[in-house]
Enzyme design. Structure first.
Site, short mmCIF file in Angstrom:
data_model
loop_
_atom_site.label_atom_id
_atom_site.label_comp_id
_atom_site.label_asym_id
_atom_site.label_seq_id
_atom_site.Cartn_x
_atom_site.Cartn_y
_atom_site.Cartn_z
N LYS A 5 -21.49 -49.47 8.90
CA LYS A 5 -21.52 -50.90 9.23
C LYS A 5 -22.80 -51.55 8.69
O LYS A 5 -22.76 -52.61 8.07
CB LYS A 5 -21.43 -51.07 10.74
CG LYS A 5 -21.12 -52.49 11.15
CD LYS A 5 -20.88 -52.60 12.65
CE LYS A 5 -19.56 -52.05 13.07
NZ LYS A 5 -19.56 -51.25 14.26
N ARG A 75 -24.45 -53.09 17.92
CA ARG A 75 -23.25 -52.32 17.56
C ARG A 75 -23.61 -51.01 16.88
O ARG A 75 -24.57 -50.93 16.12
CB ARG A 75 -22.36 -53.15 16.63
CG ARG A 75 -22.02 -54.50 17.22
CD ARG A 75 -21.23 -55.34 16.26
NE ARG A 75 -19.84 -54.93 16.20
CZ ARG A 75 -18.96 -55.43 15.34
NH1 ARG A 75 -19.34 -56.32 14.45
NH2 ARG A 75 -17.72 -55.03 15.36
N GLY A 84 -13.87 -47.38 17.38
CA GLY A 84 -13.75 -47.44 18.84
C GLY A 84 -14.33 -46.24 19.58
O GLY A 84 -14.22 -46.15 20.79
N MET A 86 -17.55 -45.26 19.64
CA MET A 86 -18.89 -45.46 20.19
C MET A 86 -18.97 -46.86 20.79
O MET A 86 -18.02 -47.62 20.74
CB MET A 86 -19.93 -45.25 19.11
CG MET A 86 -20.08 -43.79 18.74
SD MET A 86 -21.35 -43.51 17.55
CE MET A 86 -20.68 -44.21 16.07
N ARG A 321 -15.38 -52.53 5.71
CA ARG A 321 -15.36 -51.08 5.46
C ARG A 321 -14.08 -50.75 4.70
O ARG A 321 -13.14 -51.56 4.70
CB ARG A 321 -15.42 -50.30 6.77
CG ARG A 321 -14.25 -50.58 7.69
CD ARG A 321 -14.43 -49.87 9.02
NE ARG A 321 -13.38 -50.32 9.94
CZ ARG A 321 -13.43 -50.22 11.25
NH1 ARG A 321 -14.46 -49.71 11.83
NH2 ARG A 321 -12.44 -50.63 12.01
N HIS A 439 -5.61 -50.85 19.42
CA HIS A 439 -6.20 -49.50 19.37
C HIS A 439 -5.15 -48.44 19.05
O HIS A 439 -5.30 -47.61 18.16
CB HIS A 439 -6.88 -49.22 20.71
CG HIS A 439 -7.41 -47.84 20.82
ND1 HIS A 439 -6.72 -46.84 21.45
CD2 HIS A 439 -8.54 -47.28 20.34
CE1 HIS A 439 -7.42 -45.73 21.36
NE2 HIS A 439 -8.54 -45.97 20.69
N SER A 754 -3.21 -10.87 -7.26
CA SER A 754 -3.00 -12.05 -6.41
C SER A 754 -3.76 -11.82 -5.10
O SER A 754 -3.49 -10.85 -4.39
CB SER A 754 -1.51 -12.25 -6.14
OG SER A 754 -1.35 -13.33 -5.26
N CYS A 822 -2.39 -16.17 -2.92
CA CYS A 822 -1.13 -16.47 -2.23
C CYS A 822 -1.27 -16.47 -0.71
O CYS A 822 -0.31 -16.59 0.01
CB CYS A 822 -0.03 -15.52 -2.67
SG CYS A 822 -0.35 -13.81 -2.20
N TYR A 842 -3.85 -19.68 -10.89
CA TYR A 842 -2.95 -20.52 -10.07
C TYR A 842 -3.24 -20.34 -8.60
O TYR A 842 -3.92 -19.39 -8.18
CB TYR A 842 -1.48 -20.17 -10.36
CG TYR A 842 -1.08 -18.80 -9.86
CD1 TYR A 842 -0.63 -18.62 -8.55
CD2 TYR A 842 -1.17 -17.68 -10.69
CE1 TYR A 842 -0.28 -17.36 -8.09
CE2 TYR A 842 -0.82 -16.43 -10.24
CZ TYR A 842 -0.38 -16.27 -8.94
OH TYR A 842 -0.05 -15.04 -8.46
C1 PEP Z 1 -2.15 -12.37 2.68
O1 PEP Z 1 -2.57 -11.39 3.30
O2 PEP Z 1 -2.88 -13.31 2.32
C2 PEP Z 1 -0.73 -12.49 2.36
C3 PEP Z 1 -0.29 -13.46 1.61
O3 PEP Z 1 0.09 -11.59 2.93
P1 PEP Z 1 0.67 -11.73 4.41
O4 PEP Z 1 0.24 -13.03 4.97
O5 PEP Z 1 2.15 -11.63 4.26
O6 PEP Z 1 0.07 -10.54 5.07
#
Ligand code: PEP
Ligand code: MG
Length: 878
Positions: A5, A75, A84, A86, A321, A439, A754, A822, A842
């Site tokens: 502000k 303020r 809202g 604070m 803002r 609000h 992975s 993954c 990836y």
């Molecule tokens: C992991 O361990 O990150 C994974 C992808 O395998 P899971 O979650 O199936 O154990």
């Protein structure tokens, strides 16, 4: 240091916009206040006085004057806006003498007494902690006595009475007179604002939005000359967004009230006017407002959320803002501002708040099905999306039930900041009062929760726990569905449909696609989720968990038979049947992802996970014994024996993954054959299938070599059987610490890595995820022992360092080794940023997170690019 502000006010002043004179006490002073045992620094008030004198010179008024008193607002304002959360005090400087001066000077005694009663209420509540209700009751009694509906209809006499009663409330509470000295008032107010930084509301808000100390550390205090929107019908106050925060349309959006002060608009006490009416009611102000909006947008290159006040025709800005918008608004304004050449595509991508985009991937009401559900009442659509839940009126009850996993809709007359904890756990919010900037509306929109406000036909009775509409009664506990996109409320659970990506969203995704470097794959185990992932832009599957395929109803029985088998022959016989099912699953998924890699992970969990729980089996046996059902007793005992044989003390580190593959080789053989044959069948049918086989839980290269031999044998026999060459990559998950530390050995025998960061996080922290999240992790987060849940956002310093070691070791052997992630972190923006910087190929995220992952990857690339160009040394001139 100035807080949002304060910085906004300073910037607007610099731009020559009409901001009332004032000054800002920095966030540093707030920190001093806390480090000093909650005492204001000694010299603060003399500094404040010097600045008040400057304000007196600018305004020609005097603080505490009985002729022409200067009044100020006090303020809060932190680096990150916390609407809202604070405290604020207005009309400070009034006392029994200055109010008379103000009445005379303004020739408007009603206005002076109205300002005084407002000051007393706010000051009493914020500084002394007096319950608001006590003041509201006096106000309601006065309205009743004078027989008027609105605060603005109260006459001078009534207001004087209110003031006297308010003072008595404060003095009874304090046990001493109300502070009359304006400087004393100011000191107490500054302290109260600092105190509100650590107030429960603010602390909960910061926790929920992960506003850590390095993001916002303390609040500033803005002391600004009061300007009055309550000086008659040529005065007004309002809140506008320079673009519609609900859908992003380029048209100012907001509300105002004539003859009112700021809090009246947000509190929802009187129903405000839509801003378009201002063009008729105060045309000059309207034009001024439009020009101001344009100027601010050009300057900030962001839609703004502005507070303004008109005092007897004179226009003032009190705040600006960046506008908080819902996801649709964010996306549309990003695309529009690029088209308007206001911002670049890069900025359009970078300004997106990714967690918010989740809203676009949310449900809406099924337009066909809803025809069978008559709307019971309609209010103002304040935050889009559909939500179903049971009606709960009480905030605490909603919190409790929501935390217990019950789907609730919070139903209130209006909401206040202290109700926010219930917002987090409710499916949606429904209020009977307030407008689009009330609000409830603002908070729900920010959170992406469906919300309907101003449902004035709904009469709520908190005591009897019911609401009535047109003589019909609805009780707490009944299921309703709210449609935050059009304001309708339905009885029962209305079917909803999954969201679709809008054209604007597609445009952004296209830009992001061109900007990012990281590949985006999906964690998907069915053709349906694979299809959705592809539609959302995933290019491949990074993790197909084969065990999830065994969970389908038609397979689980077979899989259990396989576990129960006592001999290899018996087991192989069941596996033959399972192979047919798995092969057809793989074919479907590979077809959906034609042209892209599909990484199929062989069985991972321990076998006992598929058997009934031991206690359950014992109970069953007791029951059968009572019924004397001998056959059932015998059958259940078989299960019990097997379950006991397979039971483990610590299954997370037990007989799972590759260890099962080595000790029950026929299982992996079946899976590898199913994959090879699926690819062979598809290739013969000219489908461009790219399967990759991934082995879980590997810690030692010898484990991998053992399975690799099986893979090579089966691949080559399938090639002979089908008369074709198969290109099926063989790789491993990196989710065991030892595998990361010996990644150079492992890289020699794999084509890809992975990272399974779920297991890796468990291993690095020595936390079992279930136990941690269920027991101590919430407290760890509350006490800031950990800033983030490491199972949600990658622990860069610990797990990340281990990953870096593995990447380096892996690439030292195979520079072009494909490396991805993954674990759940693959869909988390901060973790994606790490993956980009670490040079991964990836990330793989669940299907619904794909669009977010694409944009996060683009943001990561842009941030990296900008830090690189900032650190580049300037070229020497020749
Ligand atoms: C992991 O361990 O990150 C994974 C992808 O395998 P899971 O979650 O199936 O154990
Ligand atoms: Mg794992």
């Amino acid at each position: 240091m100035f807080g949002g502000k304060g910085a906004g006010l300073a910037e607007m002043t610099r731009l020559g916009l009409p901001v009332p004179p004032g000054f800002t006490i920095t966030t540093e002073v707030c920190n001093m206040y806390y480090s000093n045992g909650k005492r204001l620094p000694r010299k603060l008030m003399s500094e404040v006085k010097k600045n008040i004198v400057k304000m007196e010179k600018k305004t020609g008024k005097k603080f505490g004057s009985t002729q022409d008193p200067l009044l100020v607002s006090v303020r809060s304002g932190a680096a990150i806006s916390m609407p809202g959360m604070m405290d604020t005090i207005l009309n400070l400087g009034l006392n029994s003498q200055t109010v008379i001066g103000l009445a005379k000077k303004s020739s408007n005694p009603r206005f002076a007494w109205d300002s005084y009663r407002r000051f007393l209420q706010l000051f009493g509540k914020v500084v002394f902690g007096i319950n608001d209700k006590k003041f509201d009751q006096v106000l309601d009694r006065a309205k009743h006595a004078q027989n008027v509906q609105m605060d603005s209809d109260l006459n001078e006499e009534s207001l004087k009475n209110i003031v006297s009663e308010y003072k008595t409330i404060c003095e009874n509470h304090l046990g001493k007179p109300f502070p009359e000295d304006p400087y004393k008032q100011l000191e107490l107010a500054i302290e109260a604002v600092f105190r509100s930084w650590m107030g429960e509301r603010a602390v909960v808000y910061r926790e929920k939005y992960k506003i850590t100390r390095d993001i916002a550390n303390g609040t500033a205090v803005n002391v600004v000359t009061m300007v009055f929107g309550n000086m008659g019908n040529d005065s007004a106050t309002g809140v506008v967004f320079t673009r519609n925060p609900g859908d992003g349309t380029r048209k100012i959006f907001g509300e105002y009230l004539v003859n009112a002060q700021g809090e009246d608009v947000v509190a929802g006490i009187r129903t405000p006017q839509p801003i378009d009416n201002l063009a008729k009611e105060l045309p000059k102000t309207y034009v001024r407002l439009m020009k101001t909006c344009e100027k601010l947008e050009k300057h900030y290159k962001e839609p703004q959320d502005i507070e303004f006040t008109v005092e007897q025709g004179k226009f003032y800005l009190l705040q600006t803002r960046s506008a908080k918008m819902n996801a649709i608004g964010m996306i549309k304004t990003s695309v529009d501002m690029v088209k308007e050449k206001l911002i670049s595509k890069e900025r359009a991508i970078l300004r997106l708040q990714l967690e918010q985009l989740d809203q676009l991937l949310h449900k809406t009401i099924d337009g066909e099905a809803v025809k069978n559900y008559p709307s019971i009442v309609k209010g103002i659509a304040a935050s889009p999306g559909a939500a179903t839940g049971i009606v709960v009126f009480d905030v605490k009850k909603a919190v409790q039930m929501g935390e217990d996993g019950v789907k609730v809709i919070l139903v209130r007359e209006e909401t206040k900041p202290e109700d926010v904890p219930a917002f987090f756990v409710s499916m949606g919010i429904l209020t009977s009062r307030g407008g689009k900037t009330s609000h409830a509306a603002v908070v729900a929109r920010g959170m992406g929760k469906p919300c309907i406000v101003g449902c004035s036909d709904m009469k709520i009775d908190y005591i009897a726990k019911k609401f009535q509409v047109d003589g019909k009664t609805f009780f707490e506990g009944e299921v309703i569905t709210i449609d935050g996109s059009d304001g309708n409320v339905f009885l029962g659970e209305v079917p909803t449909i999954e969201p679709k990506i809008t054209d604007d969203f597609r445009t952004i995704l296209r830009w992001a696609e061109k900007t990012k470097r990281l590949g985006i794959r999906a964690n998907a185990d069915t053709p349906e989720t694979a299809g959705l992932a592809r539609e959302y832009g995933a290019k491949g599957i990074g993790l197909c968990r084969t065990e999830r395929m065994f969970n389908a109803r038609d397979r689980l029985g077979l899989f259990v038979d396989m576990i129960m088998a006592r001999t290899v022959e018996e087991r192989k016989a069941v596996l033959e049947k399972l192979m047919v099912l798995q092969k057809s699953d793989f074919k479907e998924i590979l077809k959906v992802m034609e042209g892209y890699h599909v990484t199929i992970r062989l069985l991972d969990p321990p076998l006992h996970e598929f058997l009934p729980n031991i206690e359950e089996l014992i109970n069953k046996i007791h029951l059968f014994e009572k019924q004397n059902s001998q056959d059932e007793i015998a059958a259940t005992k078989k299960f019990l024996d097997r379950a006991r044989e397979l039971a483990e003390i610590n299954p997370m580190m037990g007989h799972r993954g590759v260890r099962v593959g080595i000790t029950f080789p026929e299982i992996y053989e079946m899976q590898i054959r199913a994959i090879c044959e699926a690819v062979a069948d598809l290739t013969k049918n000219k489908v461009d299938a790219h399967a990759q086989i991934m082995i879980p839980q590997v810690g030692n290269v010898t484990e991998l070599n053992h399975v690799k031999k099986i893979y090579e044998k089966i691949k080559s026999s399938t090639e002979s059987k089908f008369g074709i060459k198969l290109k099926i990559n063989f790789g491993t998950m990196l989710e065991v610490v030892r595998a990361c530390l010996t990644a150079d050995e492992i890289a020699k025998v794999t084509e890809f890595f992975s990272f399974g960061t779920n297991d890796l996080t468990q291993a690095v922290f020595s936390f079992s995820r279930e136990d941690a999240e269920g027991k101590f992790l919430p407290e760890y987060l509350e006490k800031e022992i950990l800033v983030e849940n490491p199972f949600q956002s990658l622990d860069v310093n610990g797990v990340g360092s281990l990953m870096q070691i593995a990447i380096e070791k892996g690439k030292s052997v195979k520079p072009n080794l494909e490396i991805g992630i993954c674990g759940e972190h693959g869909g988390d923006p901060n973790s994606i940023k790490f993956c980009h910087n670490a040079g991964l190929n990836y990330v793989s995220a669940s299907s619904h997170r794909i669009p977010i992952a694409i944009i996060a990857a683009a943001q990561a690339a842009l941030i990296k690019k900008s830090t690189k160009s900032k650190t580049k040394k300037p070229k020497k001139k020749r």
